[in-house]
Design a protein around this motif. Sequence first.
Motif, PDB file in Angstrom:
ATOM      1  N   SER A  73       0.829  -1.200   0.000  1.00  0.00           N
ATOM      2  CA  SER A  73       0.000   0.000   0.000  1.00  0.00           C
ATOM      3  C   SER A  73       0.872   1.262   0.000  1.00  0.00           C
ATOM      4  N   THR A 163     -10.069   6.194  -3.244  1.00  0.00           N
ATOM      5  CA  THR A 163     -10.465   4.959  -3.918  1.00  0.00           C
ATOM      6  C   THR A 163     -11.313   4.145  -2.934  1.00  0.00           C
ATOM      7  N   GLY A 164     -12.151   3.252  -3.441  1.00  0.00           N
ATOM      8  CA  GLY A 164     -12.878   2.304  -2.597  1.00  0.00           C
ATOM      9  C   GLY A 164     -13.774   2.977  -1.583  1.00  0.00           C
ATOM     10  N   ARG A 181      -3.861  -0.968  -3.357  1.00  0.00           N
ATOM     11  CA  ARG A 181      -4.340  -0.290  -4.571  1.00  0.00           C
ATOM     12  C   ARG A 181      -3.211   0.022  -5.536  1.00  0.00           C
ATOM     13  N   GLU A 184      -4.430   1.041  -9.093  1.00  0.00           N
ATOM     14  CA  GLU A 184      -5.061   2.357  -9.040  1.00  0.00           C
ATOM     15  C   GLU A 184      -3.998   3.455  -8.897  1.00  0.00           C
ATOM     16  N   ASP A 199      -1.565   6.755   1.242  1.00  0.00           N
ATOM     17  CA  ASP A 199      -2.588   5.768   1.590  1.00  0.00           C
ATOM     18  C   ASP A 199      -3.194   6.121   2.944  1.00  0.00           C
ATOM     19  N   GLU A 245      -6.878   2.569   1.589  1.00  0.00           N
ATOM     20  CA  GLU A 245      -7.317   3.144   0.316  1.00  0.00           C
ATOM     21  C   GLU A 245      -6.375   4.290  -0.021  1.00  0.00           C
ATOM     22  N   LEU A 266     -10.865  -1.180 -11.922  1.00  0.00           N
ATOM     23  CA  LEU A 266     -10.161  -0.647 -10.749  1.00  0.00           C
ATOM     24  C   LEU A 266     -11.170  -0.198  -9.691  1.00  0.00           C
ATOM     25  N   ALA A 267     -10.696  -0.063  -8.451  1.00  0.00           N
ATOM     26  CA  ALA A 267     -11.568   0.391  -7.360  1.00  0.00           C
ATOM     27  C   ALA A 267     -12.089   1.792  -7.684  1.00  0.00           C
TER      28      ALA A 267
END
Lengths: 300, 300
Positions: A73, A163-164, A181, A184, A199, A245, A266-267
């Motif tokens: 991450s 993201t997510g 990710r 991403e 992150d 994320e 992708l997320a």
Amino acid sequence: MLDELKILYSFLPRLTCGGDVAVGPGDDCAAVRIGDGVLLLLAADQLIEAVHYDPALVSSAEAGAKLLKRNLSDIAAMGGFARFALVSYAANGKPSDEVLNFLNGIADEAERWHVQVIGGDLAAMPVTCGVATVASLSIVGTVEESCILRRSGASSGDLLCVTGSLGNSYASGHHVSFLPRLAEGRFLAEHHYASAMMDISDGLVLDAERMGRASQVEFVIDLDALPLRDGATVEGALTDGEDYELLFTIPKEKYAALLKEYPDQLAPVTVIGRAEKGAGVWDSECRRDLLKGKKIGYVH
Amino acid sequence: MLDELKILYSFLPRLTCGGDVAVGPGDDCAAVRIGDGVLLLLAADQLIEAVHYDPALVSSAEAGAKLLKRNLSDIAAMGGFARFALVSYAANGKPSDEVLNFLNGIADEAERWHVQVIGGDLAAMPVTCGVATVASLSIVGTVEESCILRRSGASSGDLLCVTGSLGNSYASGHHVSFLPRLAEGRFLAEHHYASAMMDISDGLVLDAERMGRASQVEFVIDLDALPLRDGATVEGALTDGEDYELLFTIPKEKYAALLKEYPDQLAPVTVIGRAEKGAGVWDSECRRDLLKGKKIGYVH
């Protein structure tokens, strides 16, 4: 308990910036120049039994996998490729098969992400330690100097995105089952969409504050826009942590192109706020200080 | 106690060789290709209180310095340049200033060897662990693919040499005060004198056996030729360990040139034996099996 913050703030000035070091402490990874416009990304993270995971709830293999994924991450957050890992493992009171399960948990996860585990160290802790496991993983990645994303790149006017989804990571098991990710982060870096990235490990508000401080902007967050993980509250999305994320900013004028080009597999990306001149993290509706009462600077 | 050997032999096949990985497990460092004929050297090593050092005899700063120097010795053994370090530190029951002394011990030593400490991780261990310190350091170096020295390069007929002196490391304090043989390793690699090299950490006999196995030769050692550290016996020079000297082989025909060119300010080189067809480690005088009764494969 260690006074981690006091130690960290005393020691940080000893860490190196400048010269070969393109990115020093304070980002998700350090980055060093190795020639030809390519940077080496380097980071280390630990996983300690009964501190970072409860062995009654998380198997040894899951713990090993989590240790690798936390490090992946960090590579994702810089827009890089994950390449190699070194594993240090110390324990007492653990049967050999549990140790092997932990190490194989790392190796299985490494295969999934095309990371090569190339070495490390295995040692016994003193019996006076009781049942204990301390594992550390160092990750090595690469990224083009022209693509690397840092926490410091956000400008006033940029959109803030994730993201997510966020929150309820612990109860939902996301803190173990999450997918780093990497794709991403790489997409956002390679196509120069994002201006800053990191992150989310310690909760949206704490991590956004760090990005804001590094970029010298404030973030105004639209609480109604937060993408909630199943079972998560808005408060949880702001503060639970262990989301893994990506939090990133994007210049407003690039957002339509991102929406059009962002791959479906992708997320998903959600706009959750914007960067403005100032400092701190604020609720967009009533300008409530979201940092109020938060313990800032938690060292995970 | 961990059954480290059982675990290691089960897990080693999961470590990667081939592809980008020029040198996999079994050498002092792993080496990976990063383009332009340059290899990245990577290794990790741990230092655990009451296992690797006695806190009553070794200060926190000395322990930190030792952790770095053990890793530098691994870079020296490959003929490389030491570049960057990542430090993971976990502890319980340690006052902040002791933790800082440990970390500053690493940083001071790093400055001395022009190594840049660029990141890491700091974490608390559970209080159930009692007073405990587990530190891990990952070292990153570089070496030209045309210069790298491995354990596997010795041929029958080569001379076996060591730098410095051997034995009595613990009582003499050498295990803390030693200087990693970076300049010596680099000289031997850069000028293509050595055919195989490693550092001596677990004792000459055990480490020579490993080099012999990797190179598929036997070593015949002249016990009268062993350079003894002050207070060391011949038996100690063979088995004490923690010497952190370089063990290397050199083709016979290159030795005169080495004698002539080797810089005076470097640690002296002594010929202690030769490589022959066979297996094992032998006393040159009576062909006594020096491995007899030795615990082979100690994982330091």
